[in-house]
Design an enzyme around this catalytic site. Sequence first.
Site, PDB file in Angstrom:
ATOM      1  CD  GLU A   1      -6.646  -5.061   4.187  1.00  0.00           C
ATOM      2  OE1 GLU A   1      -6.161  -5.767   5.068  1.00  0.00           O
ATOM      3  OE2 GLU A   1      -6.180  -5.039   3.037  1.00  0.00           O
TER       4      GLU A   1
ATOM      5  CG  ASP B   1      -1.585  -1.189   1.590  1.00  0.00           C
ATOM      6  OD1 ASP B   1      -1.681  -2.073   0.727  1.00  0.00           O
ATOM      7  OD2 ASP B   1      -2.048  -1.316   2.747  1.00  0.00           O
TER       8      ASP B   1
END
Length: 701
Positions: free
Chosen positions: A243, A43
């Site tokens: 998420e 990420d």
Amino acid sequence: MAPSLCRTLVFGLCAIHTAFAQSYTEKYRPQYHFTPKDNWMNDPNGLIYYNGVYHMFYQYNPGGNTWGAMSWGHATSRDMTHWKHQPVALQARGFPNNITEMFFSGTVVADEKNTSGFGSRKKAPLVAMYTSYYPMAQNLPSGKSVQKDQQAQSIAYSLDEGMTWTTYDAANPVILDPPSQYADQVKEFRDPSVFWHDATNKWVAVISLAKLHKLLVYTSSDLKTWKHESEFGPVNAVDGVWECPSFFPLAVDGNKRNVKWVAQIGLNPGGPPGTIGSGTQYVVGSFDGKKFTADANNVYPAPTTPKDSVIFQDFEKAGTFTDLGWNATGDFVGAGPANGPINGQQTVTGFSGERFVNTFLNGDATTGVLTSPSFKVTQKYINFLIGGGYNPGKTCVNLKVDGKVVRTATGTNNEKLSWTGWDVSAFQGLNAVIEIVDSLTGGWGHVNVDEISFSNTLAETQKANWMDYGPDFYAALSFNGLPSEDRIDIAWMNNWQYGQAIPTSPWRSAMSVPRTLSLKTINRKTTLVQEPIDNLKSLEKSRKYSRSWNSVQQGDQELDLSGKAMDITLTFSDRSPASGKSPQFGLVLRASADSKQQTRVGYDFTTKQLFVDRSASGEVGFDSTFPAVFYAPLSPGNDGTVTIRILVDWSSVEVFGGKGETSLTAQIFPSDDAVRARIFSTDGNTRNVKISASQIGSAWN
Ligand SMILES: *[C@@H]1O[C@H](CO)[C@@H](O)[C@H](O)[C@H]1NC(C)=O
Ligand SMILES: *[C@@H]1O[C@H](CO)[C@@H](O)[C@H](O)[C@H]1NC(C)=O
Ligand SMILES: *[C@@H]1O[C@H](CO)[C@@H](O)[C@H](O)[C@H]1NC(C)=O
């Protein structure tokens, strides 16, 4: 060729920045998509524009090429196109031998007003908020104690513009536990996204309760003390954990008096239809500083049993499969439907009633076949709930007519059961059986099935607003620190399904190109629109390719365009398909001389869908789900023109449809010599075709 001076001390070690030439020309190395020099990345974190510099932090394993000792890597840029690697910003505590805390995803804000008091006399601090992951139970310096695998929210600050960071050990984690009603979610509580909310004069943090599909909103006046205000969700796509959430405002059609808020949410697995693994959805709504409220037209009901269904088998009756009239072979002899949600270590959801078929009986090792009694096909559709492994032909549900499989379905590597259905009108009046097959003993070697029913209505799938319809766009995050009309997103261009197996070395994973976001009214709907940032143009090579045709004849033709990294725009007129035909038009890219390798990017005039076919795109064998075709909805413009922009890089295609209301991002791993391009038109000619293309140079030079 000498090491540069030591600039940073990391746990007493000199983090050496070698000045050895690094050309970034390894096989598959993206030329203008960001990658770490080596090791694993996921990420994007802490994207912030500060003092003329764009900072990108990212999930990084300094110890290897797969997920591991999660830390925050760091890179800086003045144009979001040319990036400079910086020392690791937050290195897993105790790395490499005794890791006691990892730094999971989060964000960075500039605390200009020094609300945190972390500033020095002259400098305001940058403050990072992130998820601390504790692999072992421990008592922390703050006096707080955490359990093994706890996820909690912590902060750190930097007084040198993000180059070095000090964790706030006196009080970390600043949010120790989720609210008490969610105390059991302490291991699924992560990814704070922080921003300043002007109207309420407060910091806001959005944090995910991943398994519950809830976003918790917290507020603070000093970044240290946080108050839980509200929650949002579940809504729309929920076939996996939620998420990397974030909220941001955007003016609709550029009208500053009509500002809406967007909730951006990562989902894994359970990405867009037709993909396996990770994806990103968004919801348009409003936010008052405390609570996010979705617009009513952005909330889509969960699909239920299709109307007028006649249940063939709901597996509710207690007993064995044989008691239900089904023939059982292998490990299914003597067994019956599962009762309740727990199956070994896995949690199964989405089944109807209490019982359903779960072939995980003795774990994935279980194999066998269940065959229904014979029935006559009368209705148009057979619908059912299915979950479990994606293993076509191996963990699947089949419709058999005359002993031959005529329809088949498999799971999506997801325990949740979801509706699917078959059009069986071709078999009306014939006798058939339904087979549930499990012939696989390895990972995901099971299938979950329930509620088999006959109907004249096809089962619906869950609707959601997908940021990107491809398999490789996850954990999208926008920059803090830019004016609100400059909302720019970057996502992880990979997928948890196969991300750690992609054939790249010594790095793994790239970021998407930065994309400018806006909200536009398209087909009467407020739609998130994405466009690659203009700065990319700085990498264009001077010679431009452009060509137009009144009509491109049916068939394929080679273009005198070739390359491994290109920015291509293709426009053409919509076609009305003649009945029985399904015409397509588009480009074959990254093709080898013998065409055995190729990536097809095109448009299907019947379904009005953009597609990327990477089934023969090069190396595809590292994961069974990788070779596939992906589809995205795209209406022609008002004048009947279809516009497609394709960013090709050494190992990806990022495709934008229309004004950018649709995007489709997919990694590809073609041979170095697969550089050719062709144009194709099937089932007839395509009119008013224009193509313009530029070669894109390396951002590493
Ligand atoms: C690992 O680090 C923790 C915290 O510093 C310490 O208590 C523990 O003894 C260490 N374990 C090993 C095996 O070194
Ligand atoms: C920030 O606050 C701290 C603590 O009160 C103070 O020592 C520092 O001088 C302040 N810095 C600025 C730039 O306001
Ligand atoms: C069940 O299927 C097996 C394997 O196809 C077959 O040999 C057997 O005869 C079937 N049993 C019944 C009762 O139909």
